[in-house]
Scaffold this active site. Structure first.
Site, PDB file in Angstrom:
ATOM      1  CG  PHE A 169     -11.876  28.864   4.215  1.00  0.00           C
ATOM      2  CD1 PHE A 169     -11.705  28.989   5.339  1.00  0.00           C
ATOM      3  CD2 PHE A 169     -12.284  29.895   3.354  1.00  0.00           C
ATOM      4  CE1 PHE A 169     -12.155  30.059   6.002  1.00  0.00           C
ATOM      5  CE2 PHE A 169     -12.525  31.003   3.947  1.00  0.00           C
ATOM      6  CZ  PHE A 169     -12.326  31.206   5.244  1.00  0.00           C
ATOM      7  CE  LYS A 193     -12.283  22.100  -5.769  1.00  0.00           C
ATOM      8  NZ  LYS A 193     -11.326  22.985  -4.722  1.00  0.00           N
ATOM      9  CD  GLU A 196      -8.053  25.366  -3.616  1.00  0.00           C
ATOM     10  OE1 GLU A 196      -9.214  25.072  -3.075  1.00  0.00           O
ATOM     11  OE2 GLU A 196      -7.851  26.222  -4.263  1.00  0.00           O
ATOM     12  NE  ARG A 197      -8.093  29.101   1.189  1.00  0.00           N
ATOM     13  CZ  ARG A 197      -8.810  29.987   1.508  1.00  0.00           C
ATOM     14  NH1 ARG A 197      -9.418  30.623   2.582  1.00  0.00           N
ATOM     15  NH2 ARG A 197      -9.197  30.554   0.258  1.00  0.00           N
ATOM     16  CB  SER A 246     -15.932  34.039  -3.208  1.00  0.00           C
ATOM     17  OG  SER A 246     -15.579  33.583  -4.125  1.00  0.00           O
ATOM     18  CB  CYS A 301     -22.020  32.421   4.242  1.00  0.00           C
ATOM     19  SG  CYS A 301     -23.057  31.196   4.767  1.00  0.00           S
ATOM     20  CD  GLU A 393     -18.092  37.290   1.967  1.00  0.00           C
ATOM     21  OE1 GLU A 393     -17.734  37.114   0.882  1.00  0.00           O
ATOM     22  OE2 GLU A 393     -18.793  36.343   2.788  1.00  0.00           O
TER      23      GLU A 393
HETATM   24  P1  NAD Z   1     -13.682  30.566  -2.542  1.00  0.00           P
HETATM   25  O1  NAD Z   1     -14.923  31.015  -3.585  1.00  0.00           O
HETATM   26  O2  NAD Z   1     -12.641  30.954  -2.935  1.00  0.00           O
HETATM   27  O3  NAD Z   1     -13.396  28.923  -2.911  1.00  0.00           O
HETATM   28  C1  NAD Z   1     -14.660  28.098  -3.089  1.00  0.00           C
HETATM   29  C2  NAD Z   1     -14.382  27.149  -3.926  1.00  0.00           C
HETATM   30  O4  NAD Z   1     -13.968  27.303  -5.226  1.00  0.00           O
HETATM   31  C3  NAD Z   1     -13.027  26.193  -3.526  1.00  0.00           C
HETATM   32  O5  NAD Z   1     -13.289  24.798  -3.757  1.00  0.00           O
HETATM   33  C4  NAD Z   1     -11.945  26.719  -4.360  1.00  0.00           C
HETATM   34  O6  NAD Z   1     -11.114  25.654  -4.848  1.00  0.00           O
HETATM   35  C5  NAD Z   1     -12.806  26.908  -5.776  1.00  0.00           C
HETATM   36  N1  NAD Z   1     -12.313  28.272  -6.502  1.00  0.00           N
HETATM   37  C6  NAD Z   1     -11.745  29.135  -6.004  1.00  0.00           C
HETATM   38  N2  NAD Z   1     -11.218  30.009  -7.005  1.00  0.00           N
HETATM   39  C7  NAD Z   1     -11.733  29.491  -8.122  1.00  0.00           C
HETATM   40  C8  NAD Z   1     -11.853  29.892  -9.316  1.00  0.00           C
HETATM   41  N3  NAD Z   1     -11.077  30.901  -9.870  1.00  0.00           N
HETATM   42  N4  NAD Z   1     -12.493  29.141 -10.400  1.00  0.00           N
HETATM   43  C9  NAD Z   1     -13.282  27.962  -9.954  1.00  0.00           C
HETATM   44  N5  NAD Z   1     -13.033  27.560  -8.905  1.00  0.00           N
HETATM   45  C10 NAD Z   1     -12.375  28.415  -7.851  1.00  0.00           C
HETATM   46  O7  NAD Z   1     -14.482  30.601  -1.238  1.00  0.00           O
HETATM   47  P2  NAD Z   1     -13.781  30.333   0.042  1.00  0.00           P
HETATM   48  O8  NAD Z   1     -12.691  31.410   0.524  1.00  0.00           O
HETATM   49  O9  NAD Z   1     -13.418  29.107  -0.044  1.00  0.00           O
HETATM   50  O10 NAD Z   1     -14.945  30.362   0.993  1.00  0.00           O
HETATM   51  C11 NAD Z   1     -15.547  31.717   1.458  1.00  0.00           C
HETATM   52  C12 NAD Z   1     -16.645  32.340   0.690  1.00  0.00           C
HETATM   53  O11 NAD Z   1     -17.841  31.342   0.702  1.00  0.00           O
HETATM   54  C13 NAD Z   1     -16.945  33.539   1.490  1.00  0.00           C
HETATM   55  O12 NAD Z   1     -17.493  34.643   0.509  1.00  0.00           O
HETATM   56  C14 NAD Z   1     -18.351  33.355   2.035  1.00  0.00           C
HETATM   57  O13 NAD Z   1     -19.415  34.112   2.398  1.00  0.00           O
HETATM   58  C15 NAD Z   1     -18.838  32.307   0.923  1.00  0.00           C
HETATM   59  N6  NAD Z   1     -19.784  31.177   1.698  1.00  0.00           N
HETATM   60  C16 NAD Z   1     -21.032  31.028   1.309  1.00  0.00           C
HETATM   61  C17 NAD Z   1     -22.093  30.379   1.718  1.00  0.00           C
HETATM   62  C18 NAD Z   1     -23.569  30.624   1.519  1.00  0.00           C
HETATM   63  O14 NAD Z   1     -24.277  29.452   1.882  1.00  0.00           O
HETATM   64  N7  NAD Z   1     -23.845  31.342   0.734  1.00  0.00           N
HETATM   65  C19 NAD Z   1     -21.589  29.224   2.940  1.00  0.00           C
HETATM   66  C20 NAD Z   1     -20.154  29.362   3.223  1.00  0.00           C
HETATM   67  C21 NAD Z   1     -19.273  30.307   2.652  1.00  0.00           C
END
Ligand code: NAD
Length: 502
Positions: A169, A193, A196-197, A246, A301, A393
């Site tokens: 997101f 994909k 969704e937020r 995450s 991140c 985090e």
């Molecule tokens: P998230 O992991 O909740 O969601 C990321 C994606 O995974 C979304 O598209 C979501 O629909 C999907 N998803 C969520 N739960 C899932 C599940 N149980 N099974 C399969 N798919 C699922 O992350 P977020 O809250 O959208 O983003 C924030 C996180 O992303 C933070 O931890 C941040 O540090 C990380 N991030 C990392 C980087 C990097 O380069 N390392 C860059 C940006 C964000």
């Protein structure tokens, strides 16, 4: 499925005023369409107001299957376009993004919450990624060598076919553009994909890609959450999966996609440490530290999360506090993504206070716009390394300060955290800078800079629990990830001599 070719058109907002937008549908084969069987929807909230500006239709396995088949139909012809012609689509995309930059930035700002300047910087970084894609024909020439008399070996980069990207997101437009340029110029058809937020910016991206001349089916988008992600990992037509999100989900996606024999590169969460020593420049350090932990409401991140204050740096901590307390919430800084995120961040601050830490700056009561998900810059001082605010985090505008007696202790604490995205040091000593750069467990390191993002063409990617899979997601590593090398050995000339390859 009810397909529609009608364009959704531009987002109207040119200010922070609440502005509704369209429903986020799938984009398959160059058309908008609804989920095949699911009727589930989710609100898309503008976090500034805590109010729905649209909704997203949540897809599942049926929709991923349709997208994968549409992508597979388009992939062959697209892969046969000369690489320069594929890159020309990105040239045109770049021009369209520049032309629509304010519209795109307002869209990012409304769906994500970041203030306009931050949103515009995100779009600009996305454009930089597109520019890298434009340069790929000059980089991907491959190699050719006459390995023995009359025998030549050559390397060419071949597409994988259908590939997919799953994004978070916090950068609705930039993170998809970490993947798309290399994957498309590499000759693949792509399924995105989005989170969704925040799926709305990607809707406009789909239309701009079409306007730029990308053939239908080469870029597809499936809306949804876990069901759609699992279906992507399981689908036999999908050959590679890029993920950013995450750590918990990065591990799941990496394991599931790999178990199906797919290539996977999954970037996870972070807990970035800054080290500040007494000889650091006061203004440079204070300005940078504050920008790092508060920018984008701490939802990067690469955001600083722990400050290791080495020795007598009280004057720098005072300057950090003074600067952070001048930030005007709602104007300089936006809200966090959801009410749940706001409450989770506040709970970390409550717990640290209850365990004896001192709240040097408290953002818990901030509420500049009624209904929004607000939390102001917060400094938690005198933390201990075992506190949850130091270990986990938080993903909000919060920094936990640990006072340490020497550089060794600072490096030990940094290295004991399981993540490895970023780490920076503030110093005027080249020796201190080098010692830290050589020893911290982080893939992206900074000297006197709080957000050490490697700009293009340098690849973006962390270490340890911040990255599962090999290599970086951007830069040349990205091109290598989305392509496979074909090694061709040829012998056309008449035998000129005896060689072991005769
Ligand atoms: P998230 O992991 O909740 O969601 C990321 C994606 O995974 C979304 O598209 C979501 O629909 C999907 N998803 C969520 N739960 C899932 C599940 N149980 N099974 C399969 N798919 C699922 O992350 P977020 O809250 O959208 O983003 C924030 C996180 O992303 C933070 O931890 C941040 O540090 C990380 N991030 C990392 C980087 C990097 O380069 N390392 C860059 C940006 C964000």
């Amino acid at each position: 499925m009810t397909p529609s070719a009608a364009a959704i058109g531009p987002f109207a907002a040119r200010s922070e005023d609440f502005t509704p937008f369209t429903t986020a549908r799938h984009w398959i084969g160059g058309k908008w369409c609804d989920p095949v069987s699911s009727r589930a929807t989710q609100e898309i909230a503008n976090p500034r107001y805590g109010r729905a500006m649209g909704e997203v239709l949540l897809g599942g396995a049926d929709d991923v299957d349709l997208a994968a088949k549409a992508a597979a139909r388009a992939a062959r012809a697209w892969g046969e376009w000369p690489i320069r012609e594929r890159a020309h689509v990105l040239y045109r995309l770049r021009e369209l993004m520049v032309r629509h930059i304010d519209e795109l930035a307002w869209l990012v700002s409304h769906e994500n919450g970041k203030v306009f300047g931050e949103a515009k910087a995100e779009v600009e970084k996305g454009i930089e990624c597109v520019e890298y894609g434009c340069s790929l024909p000059n980089l991907a020439a491959g190699n050719q060598l006459e390995v023995s008399r009359g025998v030549a070996c050559e390397v060419a980069y071949a597409p994988l076919g259908v590939v997919a990207g799953i994004t978070p997101f916090n950068f609705p437009l930039m993170v998809p553009l970490w993947m798309l340029p290399q994957a498309l110029v590499g000759g693949n058809a792509f399924i995105l994909k989005p989170s969704e937020r925040v799926p709305l910016s990607s809707l406009r991206l789909a239309e701009l890609l079409k306007e730029a001349g990308l053939p239908d089916g080469v870029f597809n988008m499936v809306q949804g959450g876990r069901d759609a992600v699992e279906a992507i990992c399981d689908h036999p037509l999908v050959k590679a999966v890029g993920f950013v999100g995450s750590t918990k989900v990065a591990k799941l996606v990496y394991a599931r996609a790999s178990a199906h024999g797919k290539r996977a590169l999954c970037l996870g969460g972070a807990k970035n440490h800054l080290i500040v020593v007494p000889d650091a420049d006061l203004d440079l350090s204070a300005e940078n530290i504050v920008a790092s932990f508060t920018g984008c409401a701490g939802q990067r991140c690469m955001a600083a999360s722990v400050l290791l204050a080495v020795g007598d740096v009280g004057h720098i901590l005072d300057a950090v506090r003074a600067r952070a307390s001048k930030i005007t919430l709602g104007k300089d800084l936006g809200p966090v993504t959801t009410k749940a995120a706001r409450d989770r961040i506040a709970a970390y601050i409550d717990a640290a206070e209850a365990s004896g830490a001192q709240i040097a700056l408290d953002g818990r009561t901030a509420n500049p716009v009624a209904g929004g998900y607000w939390i102001g810059p917060t400094i938690i001082d005198h933390c201990r390394p075992d506190m949850p605010c130091v270990r986990e985090e938080i993903f909000g505008p919060v920094i936990s300060v640990i006072r340490v007696p020497n550089l060794e202790t600072a490096i030990e604490i940094e290295n004991s955290n399981p993540y490895g995205n970023a780490s920076s040091v503030y110093t005027s000593s080249g020796d201190v800078a080098r010692r830290v750069m050589e020893r911290v467990e982080a893939g992206m390191c900074g000297v006197n800079i709080g957000v050490p993002v490697p700009r293009e063409p340098f690849g973006f990617g962390g270490w340890n629990d911040s990255c599962f899979g090999h290599g970086n997601i951007t830069g040349w590593d990205g091109y290598r990830f989305w392509t496979r090398q074909r090694k061709i050995t040829s012998k056309w000339a008449l035998q000129r001599d005896q060689t072991w390859m005769s």
